[in-house]
Design a protein around this motif. Structure first.
Motif, PDB file in Angstrom:
ATOM      1  N   UNK A 128      34.823  27.693  28.989  1.00  0.00           N
ATOM      2  CA  UNK A 128      35.760  27.047  28.050  1.00  0.00           C
ATOM      3  C   UNK A 128      37.139  27.709  28.096  1.00  0.00           C
ATOM      4  N   UNK A 129      37.256  28.776  28.885  1.00  0.00           N
ATOM      5  CA  UNK A 129      38.561  29.426  29.045  1.00  0.00           C
ATOM      6  C   UNK A 129      38.779  30.634  28.164  1.00  0.00           C
ATOM      7  N   UNK A 130      37.691  31.145  27.584  1.00  0.00           N
ATOM      8  CA  UNK A 130      37.835  32.320  26.711  1.00  0.00           C
ATOM      9  C   UNK A 130      37.949  33.588  27.571  1.00  0.00           C
ATOM     10  N   UNK A 131      38.915  34.444  27.220  1.00  0.00           N
ATOM     11  CA  UNK A 131      39.034  35.735  27.900  1.00  0.00           C
ATOM     12  C   UNK A 131      38.159  36.732  27.157  1.00  0.00           C
ATOM     13  N   UNK A 132      37.201  37.355  27.865  1.00  0.00           N
ATOM     14  CA  UNK A 132      36.228  38.218  27.192  1.00  0.00           C
ATOM     15  C   UNK A 132      36.380  39.674  27.632  1.00  0.00           C
ATOM     16  N   UNK A 133      36.410  40.566  26.650  1.00  0.00           N
ATOM     17  CA  UNK A 133      36.381  41.996  26.937  1.00  0.00           C
ATOM     18  C   UNK A 133      35.086  42.537  26.349  1.00  0.00           C
ATOM     19  N   UNK A 134      34.218  43.092  27.220  1.00  0.00           N
ATOM     20  CA  UNK A 134      32.913  43.523  26.743  1.00  0.00           C
ATOM     21  C   UNK A 134      32.664  44.979  27.124  1.00  0.00           C
ATOM     22  N   UNK A 135      32.394  45.804  26.124  1.00  0.00           N
ATOM     23  CA  UNK A 135      31.958  47.171  26.386  1.00  0.00           C
ATOM     24  C   UNK A 135      30.445  47.127  26.509  1.00  0.00           C
ATOM     25  N   UNK A 136      29.892  47.735  27.558  1.00  0.00           N
ATOM     26  CA  UNK A 136      28.442  47.654  27.730  1.00  0.00           C
ATOM     27  C   UNK A 136      27.917  48.851  28.505  1.00  0.00           C
ATOM     28  N   UNK A 137      26.589  49.093  28.390  1.00  0.00           N
ATOM     29  CA  UNK A 137      25.922  50.109  29.197  1.00  0.00           C
ATOM     30  C   UNK A 137      25.041  49.441  30.239  1.00  0.00           C
ATOM     31  N   UNK A 138      24.971  48.125  30.179  1.00  0.00           N
ATOM     32  CA  UNK A 138      24.022  47.371  30.998  1.00  0.00           C
ATOM     33  C   UNK A 138      24.687  46.980  32.322  1.00  0.00           C
ATOM     34  N   UNK A 139      24.513  47.807  33.364  1.00  0.00           N
ATOM     35  CA  UNK A 139      25.164  47.571  34.655  1.00  0.00           C
ATOM     36  C   UNK A 139      24.717  46.232  35.238  1.00  0.00           C
TER      37      UNK A 139
ATOM     38  N   UNK B 134      25.541  49.459  44.581  1.00  0.00           N
ATOM     39  CA  UNK B 134      26.816  50.149  44.806  1.00  0.00           C
ATOM     40  C   UNK B 134      27.483  50.498  43.474  1.00  0.00           C
ATOM     41  N   UNK B 135      27.378  49.595  42.545  1.00  0.00           N
ATOM     42  CA  UNK B 135      27.985  49.839  41.235  1.00  0.00           C
ATOM     43  C   UNK B 135      27.318  51.031  40.562  1.00  0.00           C
ATOM     44  N   UNK B 136      25.988  51.053  40.677  1.00  0.00           N
ATOM     45  CA  UNK B 136      25.255  52.154  40.046  1.00  0.00           C
ATOM     46  C   UNK B 136      25.659  53.494  40.680  1.00  0.00           C
ATOM     47  N   UNK B 137      25.777  53.493  42.015  1.00  0.00           N
ATOM     48  CA  UNK B 137      26.166  54.700  42.739  1.00  0.00           C
ATOM     49  C   UNK B 137      27.569  55.150  42.286  1.00  0.00           C
TER      50      UNK B 137
ATOM     51  N   UNK C  34      29.141  54.383  39.571  1.00  0.00           N
ATOM     52  CA  UNK C  34      29.113  54.783  38.147  1.00  0.00           C
ATOM     53  C   UNK C  34      28.629  56.218  38.000  1.00  0.00           C
ATOM     54  N   UNK C  35      27.508  56.523  38.689  1.00  0.00           N
ATOM     55  CA  UNK C  35      26.926  57.861  38.580  1.00  0.00           C
ATOM     56  C   UNK C  35      27.851  58.909  39.188  1.00  0.00           C
ATOM     57  N   UNK C  36      28.552  58.504  40.252  1.00  0.00           N
ATOM     58  CA  UNK C  36      29.502  59.438  40.872  1.00  0.00           C
ATOM     59  C   UNK C  36      30.545  59.891  39.838  1.00  0.00           C
ATOM     60  N   UNK C  37      31.017  58.920  39.084  1.00  0.00           N
ATOM     61  CA  UNK C  37      32.025  59.262  38.082  1.00  0.00           C
ATOM     62  C   UNK C  37      31.457  60.060  36.909  1.00  0.00           C
ATOM     63  N   UNK C  38      30.210  59.783  36.626  1.00  0.00           N
ATOM     64  CA  UNK C  38      29.643  60.446  35.444  1.00  0.00           C
ATOM     65  C   UNK C  38      29.283  61.907  35.743  1.00  0.00           C
ATOM     66  N   UNK C  39      29.008  62.214  37.027  1.00  0.00           N
ATOM     67  CA  UNK C  39      28.593  63.586  37.354  1.00  0.00           C
ATOM     68  C   UNK C  39      29.771  64.524  37.552  1.00  0.00           C
TER      69      UNK C  39
END
Lengths: 232, 475
Positions: free
Chosen positions: A180-191, A222-225, A227-232
Motif C-alpha cells: 500500500x506504500x507504507x514506509x516501515x522501520x522495524x527494530x527486530x532480533x529475528x534475522x 551470510x547475514x547471520x555471519x 551480524x555475529x562478526x559485528x557482535x563479537x
C-alpha cells in the motif's frame, strides 16, 4: 517517507546514538538489527518524539518530528513490542478511539472491515481487549495503522513472543502494508524474518549504523555471519 | 477530541468493577453519615420541644393557681408556698431560650455535642457558667462524630485519591500510554479529560447520594444545600488537582500512592492537630479550679458582709428602696442575695474575662491558621453552614446571658417594691427572641479552598510546560 539525518542522542554525556543517517522510502521495510542497547529503540523513540535528539533530525515526509510532533504523529503508526490497548474497551472501541485521535472517524462497519483486514477474527471484535492474546492485540495495532492511513509504520520488536503462526501472519500484514506504500522501520532480533519480510537491513552497534544493505544482496547465512562478526 | 477522551474514559470507568465497588461504599458512608447527623438534629429538636412543652404546661397550671389565690379561692399554707411570689416564679418558670437547629444542622455536628441548645433564665445560681459546658473546654477542631462533614473532610479525599492516583502511571506501566502518545494528542488535554470525567463522576455521585438520602429522611431542600454542594465540589477539585500534579511528576503508581497519602496525612491530620495544639499552648485557658476557688472566696466574703452590702446596694440604687419602710419586705432573703451577687460578679469578673479572652484568642488563632489546610477550611465552612460553629454557640451563650439579665430586671425591681404576681402579669413577661447574629464566613472558606485548588493547578501546568514526554514514558 522516513529519514534520519545525522541523528544523535546522548543521556548525561553518554551517547546512545552517534550520528545515524538512513532513509526509508515508500513501500520499503527497513529492518534494524543489533544487540540490546545498540540504539534501535532510541531511534524509534526519536521518530515518535518520545525523546528529543541531541543533534540531527528525524524526518517524516520531510517534516521534523522534534519541531512538529503533532503533524508527524498524524502520519505514523506505531506498534511496540508489547502493544497495550485499553483493557476495558472492545477491539472495535479501541480502534475507533485511536483512529479518531488521529482525526479519522469511521462508521462501525468500516471499523469491522479494518479489523478483518488485519486478520482479527470477527467473534473477537466485540470482546474486551483484556481477553486478547498478544497476537490479537498486534492485529488491532495493524488495524489502527490501516485505519489511520499511516504513511510510516514504526515497529519495535513486534514479533518477539509471538508463536510462529502469529509471526507469519504478522509478516504477511507488513507486506500488505508495504504494497500500500507504507514506509516501515522495524527494530527486530529475528534475522530470518528480517530477510524474509524486509527490503532493507541495517545493523546497529553501540549507537552507530555499521551496515546497511538491501535484502536481495544477502541470504540468511551470510547475514547471520555478518551480524555475529559485528557482535563479537 | 476532549469529548472523545471523556466518552471512552466513561466507558472504561463504567466497566471497572473496582470503581463501582468504591461508589457503593461511598454511597453507604454518605447514607450513614447523613442519617447520623439527622438523628442528632431530631434529638436536639425533640429536647427543645420537650422543654417548651413542659414550660407551657407548668405556666398554665401556675396561671390557674395565681388566679385562684388572688381571688381568695384557694389557700396555700405557709407564706413561702404562695404561688404569687415573684421569687418562686422567676426562679422556676424561666422562659426557654432555645437555639433551634438550622436547616443544614445535619451536615456537621460541630460543637453541638458539647453545648446545650436551650437554657432557662433563673433569678439566682448558675449565673456565670449557665450550664453551657465545661469551662475548660478547648477550642475543638477535630471531632469524632461520624457526620457528613467527617465523611467529606477525611474520607472524600481518600476516595478521590483512590480514584485518580494511577490515572497516568497505570497507562504508563501497562504500556498503553506509548500507543496513546504516538497519536497526535497532547498529554495535558488527555489527562485533563480523564480527570474531568472522574471529577464529574465523584461530584455527581455526591450530589445524587445527597439528594436521595435527604429525600429518604424527609429533609427539606434549601438554597443552603446548593452552597453546601459547591463547598464540597471545590474541596474535591482541590484533591483532584493534587492528584493531577503528582501524576504529572511521572512517578510509578506505588510512589504516587505513597506521596498522595502523605499529603493527605499532612493536610487532613497533622496540620489541623498542630494548629489546635499550638492554640492551646500559646493561649492556654486559665484553670477552672482557680476560677472556682476565686469565686468561692468572693462568695464567702459577700455572705459575711450581706447586711452591709445590702445597705450600700440601696445607697447605690435608691430607686429600688421600699416605699413603706415600716413593712418588712417578704423577699428580704433574696434581696440580700442579689446584692451579694452583684459584689460577687465584680469580684470574679476578671477571672471570667480572662477565660473568655483566652477562648477568643484561641478562636482567632485558629481562624488565622485555618488557611494552612483546606481540610480545616472545609470543616470551618461546613460548621458555619450547619450553624454549629464555635461562633454560633458563643453568640447563643451571649444571647442567653442577655436574656437572663432582662428576666432578672423584670423581677428584681418588683421584688424590691414587695409586689406579688397577678395572672395578667404573665402575659407581660419578657419573651426570648433568639436569632443568630453570626456573620456567615463559609463564603470566605470556599474562596480560600478555591485558591488552594487554583495554585495547585497552576503549579501542575508549570510542571507540564517544563517537562518532556521522556518524563512520563521513562520506565
Amino acid at each position: 517517507m522516513l529519514e534520519a539525518v545525522n541523528l544523535s542522542k546522548s543521556y548525561n554525556g553518554v551517547s546512545a546514538l552517534k550520528g545515524v543517517s538512513f532513509k526509508v522510502n515508500k513501500g520499503d521495510i527497513f529492518c534494524l538489527l543489533g544487540a540490546n542497547g545498540a540504539g534501535k529503540t532510541t531511534t524509534i523513540n526519536l521518530f515518535l518524539n518520545f525523546i528529543s535528539p541531541t543533534s540531527g533530525q528525524a524526518l517524516i515526509n520531510q517534516v521534523d518530528t522534534a519541531q512538529q510532533p503533532l503533524a508527524t504523529k498524524k502520519m505514523l503508526a506505531y506498534i511496540p513490542e508489547n502493544l497495550m490497548l485499553y483493557p476495558n474497551l472492545t477491539g472495535v472501541e479501541n480502534l475507533h478511539y485511536f483512529s479518531a485521535l488521529a482525526g479519522r472517524k469511521y462508521p462501525s462497519a468500516e471499523l469491522t472491515n479494518y479489523l478483518n483486514e488485519a486478520g482479527l477474527r470477527e467473534v473477537a471484535h466485540h470482546q474486551r481487549v483484556s481477553t486478547y492474546s498478544k497476537g490479537m492485540r498486534q492485529k488491532v495495532g495493524v488495524a489502527i495503522a490501516l485505519a489511520k492511513k499511516a504513511d510510516v509504520l514504526l515497529l519495535d520488536e513486534p514479533t518477539s513472543g509471538l508463536d510462529p503462526k502469529a509471526s507469519n501472519e504478522f509478516a504477511a500484514l507488513l507486506k500488505k502494508l508495504s504494497e500500500l506504500g507504507v514506509a516501515t522501520l522495524m527494530a527486530t532480533h529475528d534475522l530470518f524474518r528480517a530477510i524474509e519480510t524486509g527490503t532493507h537491513i541495517g545493523i546497529m552497534k553501540e549507537g552507530n549504523l555499521v551496515e546497511s544493505m538491501t535484502t536481495d544482496q544477502i541470504n540468511h547465512q551470510d547475514l547471520e555471519r555478518l551480524y555475529l562478526k559485528h557482535m563479537n | 477530541m476532549f469529548r472523545l477522551h471523556v466518552k471512552y474514559e466513561w466507558v472504561s470507568v463504567w466497566r471497572d468493577r473496582w470503581v463501582v465497588v468504591l461508589s457503593l461504599i461511598f454511597f453507604g458512608l454518605l447514607f450513614f453519615a447523613i442519617r447520623n447527623g439527622q438523628e442528632k438534629v431530631l434529638e436536639r429538636q425533640a429536647s427543645i420541644a420537650k422543654a417548651r412543652g413542659e414550660l407551657r404546661q407548668a405556666e398554665s397550671k401556675r396561671r390557674g393557681e395565681i388566679d385562684s389565690v388572688a381571688r381568695g379561692l384557694r389557700q396555700y399554707g405557709e407564706a413561702r408556698r404562695n404561688p404569687r411570689l415573684l421569687s418562686t416564679y422567676g426562679q422556676r418558670m424561666g422562659k426557654v431560650v432555645a437555639m433551634d437547629a438550622q436547616p443544614l444542622a445535619f451536615v456537621a455536628t460541630g460543637q453541638s455535642d458539647l453545648f446545650t441548645h436551650f437554657a432557662k433564665p433563673k433569678l439566682y445560681g448558675e449565673a456565670y457558667s449557665l450550664g453551657f459546658s465545661e469551662l475548660a473546654n478547648p477550642v475543638q477542631l477535630l471531632f469524632g462524630s461520624f457526620d457528613l462533614a467527617f465523611v467529606c473532610v477525611y474520607l472524600l479525599p481518600l476516595l478521590v485519591l483512590a480514584f485518580s492516583y494511577n490515572l497516568l502511571s497505570s497507562d504508563k506501566e501497562s504500556g498503553s500510554l506509548r500507543l496513546t502518545l504516538s497519536q497526535p494528542v497532547s498529554l495535558f488535554s488527555w489527562l485533563v479529560a480523564k480527570l474531568a470525567l472522574r471529577y464529574a463522576v465523584v461530584v455527581g455521585l455526591i450530589a445524587a447520594t445527597l439528594l436521595i438520602v435527604l429525600a429518604w429522611h424527609g429533609i427539606a431542600m434549601s438554597t443552603g444545600l446548593f452552597w453546601l454542594l459547591l463547598l464540597i465540589c471545590v474541596y474535591v477539585l482541590f484533591w483532584f488537582a493534587v492528584s493531577f500534579l503528582v501524576s504529572l511528576l511521572g512517578w510509578s503508581s506505588g510512589q504516587n500512592a505513597i506521596v498522595l497519602v502523605s499529603v493527605w496525612v499532612v493536610l487532613v491530620l497533622l496540620v489541623p492537630s498542630i494548629v489546635s495544639q499550638l492554640a492551646n499552648a500559646v493561649y492556654p485557658v486559665p484553670s477552672r479550679i482557680n476560677m472556682i476557688h476565686n469565686y468561692r472566696v468572693a462568695e464567702a466574703d459577700a455572705e459575711k458582709r450581706a447586711s452591709e452590702i445590702l445597705t450600700s446596694y440601696y445607697r447605690d440604687h435608691p430607686e429600688l428602696g421600699q416605699q413603706d419602710s415600716t413593712v418588712a419586705n417578704q423577699y428580704q432573703f433574696w434581696l440580700k442575695y442579689f446584692a451579694s451577687v452583684d459584689v460577687l460578679k465584680k469580684a470574679v469578673q476578671p477571672v471570667l474575662d480572662e477565660y473568655d479572652g483566652a477562648l477568643a484568642q484561641q478562636q482567632e488563632w485558629v481562624d488565622r491558621f485555618k488557611v494552612l489546610s483546606p481540610a480545616i477550611l472545609l470543616q470551618a465552612g461546613l460548621n458555619d453552614l450547619a450553624g454549629t460553629s464555635t461562633a454560633h454557640y458563643t453568640d447563643f451563650r451571649h444571647q442567653v446571658i442577655g436574656f437572663n439579665e432582662t428576666w432578672r430586671n423584670y423581677f428584681i425591681p418588683r421584688m424590691f417594691a414587695n409586689e406579688l404576681l397577678q395572672a395578667s402579669d404573665l402575659d407581660q413577661l419578657p419573651e426570648p427572641r433568639y436569632q443568630s447574629r453570626v456573620q456567615p464566613v463559609w463564603a470566605i472558606d470556599l474562596l480560600l479552598i478555591a485558591v488552594f485548588a487554583a495554585v495547585v493547578l497552576g503549579v501542575s501546568f508549570r510542571v507540564y510546560q517544563t517537562s518532556s514526554a521522556e518524563r512520563w514514558l521513562a520506565s
